[in-house]
Design a protein around this motif. Structure first.
Motif, PDB file in Angstrom:
ATOM      1  N   VAL A 298       0.846  -1.186   0.000  1.00 33.57           N
ATOM      2  CA  VAL A 298       0.000   0.000   0.000  1.00 33.57           C
ATOM      3  C   VAL A 298       0.886   1.243   0.000  1.00 33.57           C
ATOM      4  O   VAL A 298       1.743   1.404   0.875  1.00 33.57           O
ATOM      5  CB  VAL A 298      -0.926   0.018   1.229  1.00 33.57           C
TER       6      VAL A 298
ATOM      7  N   SER B  78      -1.656   6.427   0.740  1.00 35.64           N
ATOM      8  CA  SER B  78      -2.956   5.759   0.911  1.00 35.64           C
ATOM      9  C   SER B  78      -3.148   5.202   2.318  1.00 35.64           C
ATOM     10  O   SER B  78      -4.188   4.604   2.605  1.00 35.64           O
ATOM     11  CB  SER B  78      -3.109   4.620  -0.113  1.00 35.64           C
ATOM     12  N   HIS B  79      -2.151   5.355   3.199  1.00 29.73           N
ATOM     13  CA  HIS B  79      -2.249   4.772   4.539  1.00 29.73           C
ATOM     14  C   HIS B  79      -3.431   5.337   5.312  1.00 29.73           C
ATOM     15  O   HIS B  79      -4.142   4.606   6.013  1.00 29.73           O
ATOM     16  CB  HIS B  79      -0.944   4.999   5.306  1.00 29.73           C
TER      17      HIS B  79
ATOM     18  N   ARG C 278      -6.196   6.518   4.119  1.00 27.42           N
ATOM     19  CA  ARG C 278      -7.435   5.978   3.554  1.00 27.42           C
ATOM     20  C   ARG C 278      -7.706   4.583   4.085  1.00 27.42           C
ATOM     21  O   ARG C 278      -8.842   4.250   4.453  1.00 27.42           O
ATOM     22  CB  ARG C 278      -7.351   5.944   2.028  1.00 27.42           C
ATOM     23  N   VAL C 279      -6.663   3.743   4.146  1.00 25.61           N
ATOM     24  CA  VAL C 279      -6.823   2.380   4.658  1.00 25.61           C
ATOM     25  C   VAL C 279      -7.299   2.405   6.106  1.00 25.61           C
ATOM     26  O   VAL C 279      -8.212   1.659   6.490  1.00 25.61           O
ATOM     27  CB  VAL C 279      -5.497   1.603   4.527  1.00 25.61           C
TER      28      VAL C 279
ATOM     29  N   ASP D 129      -6.873   0.010  -0.082  1.00 21.99           N
ATOM     30  CA  ASP D 129      -6.401   1.289  -0.617  1.00 21.99           C
ATOM     31  C   ASP D 129      -7.013   1.607  -1.977  1.00 21.99           C
ATOM     32  O   ASP D 129      -6.891   2.745  -2.452  1.00 21.99           O
ATOM     33  CB  ASP D 129      -4.879   1.302  -0.711  1.00 21.99           C
ATOM     34  N   ARG D 130      -7.699   0.656  -2.588  1.00 21.97           N
ATOM     35  CA  ARG D 130      -8.336   0.905  -3.886  1.00 21.97           C
ATOM     36  C   ARG D 130      -9.840   1.140  -3.757  1.00 21.97           C
ATOM     37  O   ARG D 130     -10.518   1.353  -4.766  1.00 21.97           O
ATOM     38  CB  ARG D 130      -8.072  -0.267  -4.832  1.00 21.97           C
TER      39      ARG D 130
END
Length: 466
Positions: free
Chosen positions: A221, A225-226, A228-229, A304-305
């Motif tokens: 990841v 994007s961390h 968001r996760v 993350d997507r």
């Protein structure tokens, strides 16, 4: 004294202790002994004198029509506990409930039964290939439909285990229960390498003031994007804490399809697999044509997507009819289903079809890195003759002839392995690629052809430099 009331639910380590021998052959007896503990020390006790015999137990437990001799009871009274199936004894909360009451409420216990099946598979008691045998034992065997001698021997067994004590004219309950395996704790589960949990438990604390145990895992990841996760994890945690978690509308960017799409799914759990965290969900799948009947299935979504998560009501028109039906029937998908599917075949895309794999390693690579290593429960070494037989029964005659002729030219000491795997699973393909050039994929034919094309394309990159 541990407790005045026995309140343990059914779990595998305790069943293993109660019987002599493997659970696969002794599950009805193990279940019956667990029921005895409920009847002797649980909330719904048998009415027994301080010193009691088997005859006292028979009078307190069975109906008046239950046979008194040493023959196996025939069907004599639907209300008699001897007519109750093993699954009803183990998963009907009211121990004195009848088989008819169980049938009326069995949907409430489906998730418990599925978890029990997973736990049995984990210890090798009933691997997935024996699922039909387990179902037959649970639903068809009647653990108390046995002879007087068998039931009397149960009391002797409980004496041996320390749950009863012998008296001059029978048995007595014990004031202090013997040691028994505790129920598995609700902790992080290492699904692929269970021994890792034991290593972590032993070495996670500092030793002599220094940390001696470290775990390094790949994490793909990207840094940006961390957050968001973490946000999705928090949102899903809050969602699952509701009394009746609803479906969600998921907006997702698919790297394999190179497109964004929306689906309505029921979120089940999060798996960290190999290199990143995934939401495992059951519901709509992308790619269906307008007007096409919905085909609901499992899918994995890398956190993350995920671009958006929007909970929706069970009554919303967007919720697929089949998903609504499963909610009404209390049969919503459960995380243990995933563990079962992953045990059936190698790969994390547990919703993909299962295919037979056969591969060949050169002898030195096998000796150093493959032999005595754990890849999957179905990954096992076979002889060259077994490999040839597998080819002949799997491939069309002309393909089999070509393949057998090719293998005849391979080194005599090659090592052959077979496995069941999830077709098109990218994790499996990446592992096979990592073993090149020391591996040859033989089966399935489609995967062999794919790898042949890849190797030919790679060879062109280096051709001008050789």
């Amino acid at each position: 004294m541990l407790s005045s009331v026995w309140s343990e639910s059914i779990y595998v380590p305790l069943l293993q202790q109660l019987v002599r021998g493997p659970l696969k052959q002794n599950l009805p007896q193990a279940g019956r002994l667990w029921v005895w503990l409920q009847l002797l020390y649980g909330e719904q006790l048998l009415s027994l004198p301080r010193t009691f015999t088997y005859a006292d137990c028979r009078e307190a437990l069975f109906t008046s029509t239950h046979p008194r001799g040493d023959r196996t009871p025939a069907k004599h009274d639907a209300q008699c506990p001897c007519q109750k199936s093993l699954v009803a004894w183990l998963f009907l909360p009211q121990m004195n409930g009848t088989q008819k009451q169980w049938l009326a409420h069995k949907h409430q216990a489906q998730q418990e039964i599925e978890k029990f099946r997973v736990d049995l598979a984990k210890v090798g008691a009933f691997p997935n290939s024996s699922a039909s045998l387990l179902a037959s034992l649970l639903h068809e065997s009647r653990p108390f439909e046995v002879s007087r001698r068998t039931l009397a021997s149960d009391l002797k067994r409980l004496c041996e285990l320390g749950w009863l004590q012998q008296a001059s004219e029978g048995y007595q309950k014990v004031a202090d229960w013997p040691d028994y395996p505790s129920a598995p704790a609700n902790e992080l589960t290492f699904l692929v390498q269970p021994d890792l949990a034991g290593i972590a438990e032993n070495l996670a604390q500092e030793i002599g003031g220094q940390q001696r145990f470290f775990v390094h895992t790949d994490y793909v990841v990207p840094q940006d994007s961390h957050d968001r996760v973490e946000d999705w994890q928090d949102e899903l945690r809050s969602h699952w804490q509701q009394s009746s978690p609803s479906p969600i509308q998921l907006t997702y960017w698919s790297a394999s399809r190179l497109e964004r799409y929306e689906v309505v799914v029921y979120p089940v759990c999060i798996y960290y697999y190999r290199r990143g965290p995934y939401l495992c969900a059951w519901g709509q799948v992308p790619g269906q044509m307008p007007g096409q009947s919905e085909n609901l299935d499992w899918r994995n979504y890398r956190l993350d997507r995920i671009e958006a998560i929007a909970p929706i009501s069970w009554q919303a028109a967007a919720v697929p009819a089949e998903l609504k039906q499963r909610q009404i029937a209390h049969t919503l998908p459960h995380p243990d289903e995933i563990a079962l599917r992953m045990a059936e075949a190698w790969g994390f895309d547990y919703y993909q079809p299962v295919k037979q794999m056969l591969v060949r390693f050169d002898a030195e690579w096998d000796r150093r890195y493959i032999r005595n290593s754990l890849r999957h429960l179905t990954f096992e070494r076979v002889s060259q003759q077994q490999g040839r037989s597998l080819i002949q029964t799997t491939l069309a005659p002309d393909q089999a002839a070509q393949m057998l002729a090719a293998l005849a030219t391979r080194p005599e000491h090659s090592a052959y392995y077979k496995a069941l795997y999830r077709h098109n699973d990218p994790n499996v393909r990446q592992r096979l690629r990592a073993w090149r050039p020391h591996i040859e994929v033989i089966l399935p034919w489609s995967l062999r052809q794919r790898f042949a094309r890849e190797v030919a394309e790679e060879q062109q990159f280096y051709q001008s430099l050789t």
